[in-house]
Design a protein around this motif. Structure first.
Motif, PDB file in Angstrom:
ATOM      1  N   ASP A   8       0.971  -1.240  -0.062  1.00 33.94           N
ATOM      2  CA  ASP A   8       0.094   0.055   0.066  1.00 33.94           C
ATOM      3  C   ASP A   8       0.989   1.256   0.142  1.00 33.94           C
ATOM      4  O   ASP A   8       1.874   1.215   0.691  1.00 33.94           O
ATOM      5  CB  ASP A   8      -0.810  -0.199   1.364  1.00 33.94           C
ATOM      6  N   ASP A   9       0.590   2.225  -0.654  1.00 32.99           N
ATOM      7  CA  ASP A   9       1.359   3.470  -0.735  1.00 32.99           C
ATOM      8  C   ASP A   9       1.342   4.518   0.171  1.00 32.99           C
ATOM      9  O   ASP A   9       1.925   5.365   0.428  1.00 32.99           O
ATOM     10  CB  ASP A   9       0.979   4.017  -2.391  1.00 32.99           C
ATOM     11  N   ILE A  10       0.127   4.188   1.327  1.00 34.40           N
ATOM     12  CA  ILE A  10      -0.153   4.994   2.095  1.00 34.40           C
ATOM     13  C   ILE A  10       0.263   4.453   3.656  1.00 34.40           C
ATOM     14  O   ILE A  10       0.166   3.526   4.076  1.00 34.40           O
ATOM     15  CB  ILE A  10      -1.812   5.419   2.570  1.00 34.40           C
ATOM     16  N   PRO A  11       1.658   5.093   4.259  1.00 37.63           N
ATOM     17  CA  PRO A  11       2.009   4.259   5.402  1.00 37.63           C
ATOM     18  C   PRO A  11       1.209   4.237   6.587  1.00 37.63           C
ATOM     19  O   PRO A  11       1.094   3.057   7.339  1.00 37.63           O
ATOM     20  CB  PRO A  11       3.319   5.333   5.843  1.00 37.63           C
ATOM     21  N   VAL A  38       6.613  -1.948  -8.065  1.00 35.41           N
ATOM     22  CA  VAL A  38       7.982  -2.654  -8.276  1.00 35.41           C
ATOM     23  C   VAL A  38       8.404  -3.209  -6.991  1.00 35.41           C
ATOM     24  O   VAL A  38       8.991  -4.536  -7.012  1.00 35.41           O
ATOM     25  CB  VAL A  38       8.991  -1.600  -8.862  1.00 35.41           C
ATOM     26  N   SER A  39       8.263  -2.430  -6.009  1.00 31.94           N
ATOM     27  CA  SER A  39       8.798  -2.692  -4.560  1.00 31.94           C
ATOM     28  C   SER A  39       7.966  -3.996  -4.001  1.00 31.94           C
ATOM     29  O   SER A  39       8.551  -4.787  -3.419  1.00 31.94           O
ATOM     30  CB  SER A  39       8.812  -1.589  -3.590  1.00 31.94           C
ATOM     31  N   GLY A  40       6.693  -4.011  -4.205  1.00 31.07           N
ATOM     32  CA  GLY A  40       5.771  -5.047  -3.998  1.00 31.07           C
ATOM     33  C   GLY A  40       5.966  -6.357  -4.598  1.00 31.07           C
ATOM     34  O   GLY A  40       6.062  -7.377  -3.932  1.00 31.07           O
ATOM     35  N   ALA A  41       6.247  -6.217  -5.833  1.00 32.06           N
ATOM     36  CA  ALA A  41       6.627  -7.510  -6.802  1.00 32.06           C
ATOM     37  C   ALA A  41       8.006  -8.138  -6.085  1.00 32.06           C
ATOM     38  O   ALA A  41       7.969  -9.288  -6.021  1.00 32.06           O
ATOM     39  CB  ALA A  41       6.841  -7.122  -8.105  1.00 32.06           C
ATOM     40  N   LYS A  42       8.894  -7.331  -5.919  1.00 33.35           N
ATOM     41  CA  LYS A  42      10.188  -7.368  -5.389  1.00 33.35           C
ATOM     42  C   LYS A  42       9.881  -8.460  -3.971  1.00 33.35           C
ATOM     43  O   LYS A  42      10.625  -9.475  -3.652  1.00 33.35           O
ATOM     44  CB  LYS A  42      11.347  -6.606  -5.165  1.00 33.35           C
ATOM     45  N   PHE A  64      -3.034  -4.662 -10.371  1.00 31.15           N
ATOM     46  CA  PHE A  64      -3.311  -5.411 -11.426  1.00 31.15           C
ATOM     47  C   PHE A  64      -1.719  -5.711 -12.290  1.00 31.15           C
ATOM     48  O   PHE A  64      -1.310  -6.750 -12.820  1.00 31.15           O
ATOM     49  CB  PHE A  64      -4.125  -5.125 -12.348  1.00 31.15           C
ATOM     50  N   ASP A  65      -1.132  -4.373 -12.169  1.00 34.01           N
ATOM     51  CA  ASP A  65       0.220  -4.306 -12.794  1.00 34.01           C
ATOM     52  C   ASP A  65       1.099  -5.207 -12.138  1.00 34.01           C
ATOM     53  O   ASP A  65       2.045  -6.084 -12.714  1.00 34.01           O
ATOM     54  CB  ASP A  65       0.679  -2.970 -12.782  1.00 34.01           C
ATOM     55  N   LEU A  70       4.567 -10.795 -11.935  1.00 35.29           N
ATOM     56  CA  LEU A  70       4.877 -12.119 -11.043  1.00 35.29           C
ATOM     57  C   LEU A  70       4.525 -13.171 -11.979  1.00 35.29           C
ATOM     58  O   LEU A  70       3.309 -13.457 -12.627  1.00 35.29           O
ATOM     59  CB  LEU A  70       4.099 -12.076  -9.960  1.00 35.29           C
ATOM     60  N   GLU A  71       5.278 -14.316 -12.271  1.00 35.60           N
ATOM     61  CA  GLU A  71       4.964 -15.434 -13.032  1.00 35.60           C
ATOM     62  C   GLU A  71       4.375 -16.431 -12.130  1.00 35.60           C
ATOM     63  O   GLU A  71       3.341 -17.140 -12.250  1.00 35.60           O
ATOM     64  CB  GLU A  71       6.458 -15.985 -13.347  1.00 35.60           C
ATOM     65  N   ASP A  72       5.038 -16.435 -10.661  1.00 35.03           N
ATOM     66  CA  ASP A  72       4.589 -17.321  -9.744  1.00 35.03           C
ATOM     67  C   ASP A  72       3.492 -16.445  -8.594  1.00 35.03           C
ATOM     68  O   ASP A  72       3.707 -15.665  -8.317  1.00 35.03           O
ATOM     69  CB  ASP A  72       5.599 -17.951  -8.799  1.00 35.03           C
ATOM     70  N   LYS A  73       2.324 -16.864  -8.853  1.00 33.42           N
ATOM     71  CA  LYS A  73       1.044 -16.333  -7.986  1.00 33.42           C
ATOM     72  C   LYS A  73       0.528 -17.246  -6.947  1.00 33.42           C
ATOM     73  O   LYS A  73      -0.550 -17.374  -6.714  1.00 33.42           O
ATOM     74  CB  LYS A  73       0.158 -15.737  -8.922  1.00 33.42           C
ATOM     75  N   ASP A  74       1.584 -18.055  -6.564  1.00 38.86           N
ATOM     76  CA  ASP A  74       0.995 -19.170  -5.529  1.00 38.86           C
ATOM     77  C   ASP A  74       0.724 -18.546  -4.164  1.00 38.86           C
ATOM     78  O   ASP A  74       1.568 -18.704  -3.119  1.00 38.86           O
ATOM     79  CB  ASP A  74       2.028 -20.212  -5.352  1.00 38.86           C
TER      80      ASP A  74
END
Length: 241
Positions: A8-11, A38-42, A64-65, A70-74
């Motif tokens: 989430d972008d809101i602390p 980007v940071s969330g995907a990492k 959604f982006d 992510l290739e693995d959505k497990d």
């Protein structure tokens, strides 16, 4: 323990959700958080959580982006959103769990309970994207699987105590694990009318109304009873065609 991350972008939103999870969902352990796509995907790639709480709109893109990266959505998924009423209805149509900000603790506990018993919702996320773009698809949970159907293919729905039997234009049927009342709320804006306590019909497929016996005849020849209370509403709807 169920390992979770919050994106989430809101602390303040992250802090409140962490606190609520500690207080109301002892089975959840928050192992990390991020503030963007980007940071969330990492974070998800590195920590491999069991559950992700994902904001929809962030400065560098959407939830959604992130999922497309992510290739693995497990993992299990709960969206968090401050979206409008239409978007909330899209979530319900798609059977994707969501929490509306500000998050209510009871709704948080319900969402966590539901999502931990379900499969990963990759196909339903795709459906959600379609429904947010004003397509009309509905995710129906049966005891065996989740079926994705077009609203335009639903002929009528019939109450079966705590279940609902769907009748489709091709003659097929599905017994769904939700009450008719819930589908009445979902479908009332799509030209469906609850003509009886036990019957919800698609007005597009009405063939005729029999004044003599108070039944409506659907295009497949099925007769559906109309309650006295709903007769006038049905007559007005038919007059508007």
């Amino acid at each position: 323990m169920i390992k979770a991350v919050i994106i989430d972008d809101i602390p303040e939103a992250i802090a409140v959700l962490k606190s609520d999870l500690e207080n109301y969902c002892a089975e959840i352990e928050v192992i990390g958080d991020a503030n963007g796509v980007v940071s969330g995907a990492k974070l998800i790639k590195d920590l491999k959580p069991d559950l992700v709480f994902l904001d929809i709109q962030m400065p560098d893109g959407s939830g959604f982006d992130l999922l497309e990266i992510l290739e693995d959505k497990d993992f299990k998924l709960i969206f968090t959103t401050a979206s409008d009423e239409y978007a909330v209805k899209a979530f319900k149509f798609s059977a994707v769990d969501y929490l509306l900000k500000p998050i209510d603790p009871d709704e948080l506990m319900d969402a966590v309970s539901r999502v931990t018993q379900q499969d990963s919702p990759a196909d339903r996320v795709d459906l959600l994207k379609e429904n947010l773009q004003h397509t009309k698809k509905l995710a129906l949970n049966t005891l065996e699987k989740i079926h994705i159907v077009s609203v335009d293919e639903i002929l009528r729905c019939e109450s079966e105590i705590n279940y609902t039997k769907f009748h489709f234009t091709d003659g097929s049927r599905l017994l769904v694990t939700k009450t008719l009342k819930e589908f009445d709320k979902l479908l009332k804006d799509h030209n469906f009318i609850r003509v009886h306590q036990s019957h919800l019909i698609n007005a597009e497929f009405i063939k005729e109304f029999l004044k003599s016996d108070g039944n409506v005849v659907m295009k497949d020849g099925t007769k559906v009873p109309v309650s006295t209370r709903k007769k006038q509403v049905l007559m007005e709807m038919i007059a508007g065609f």
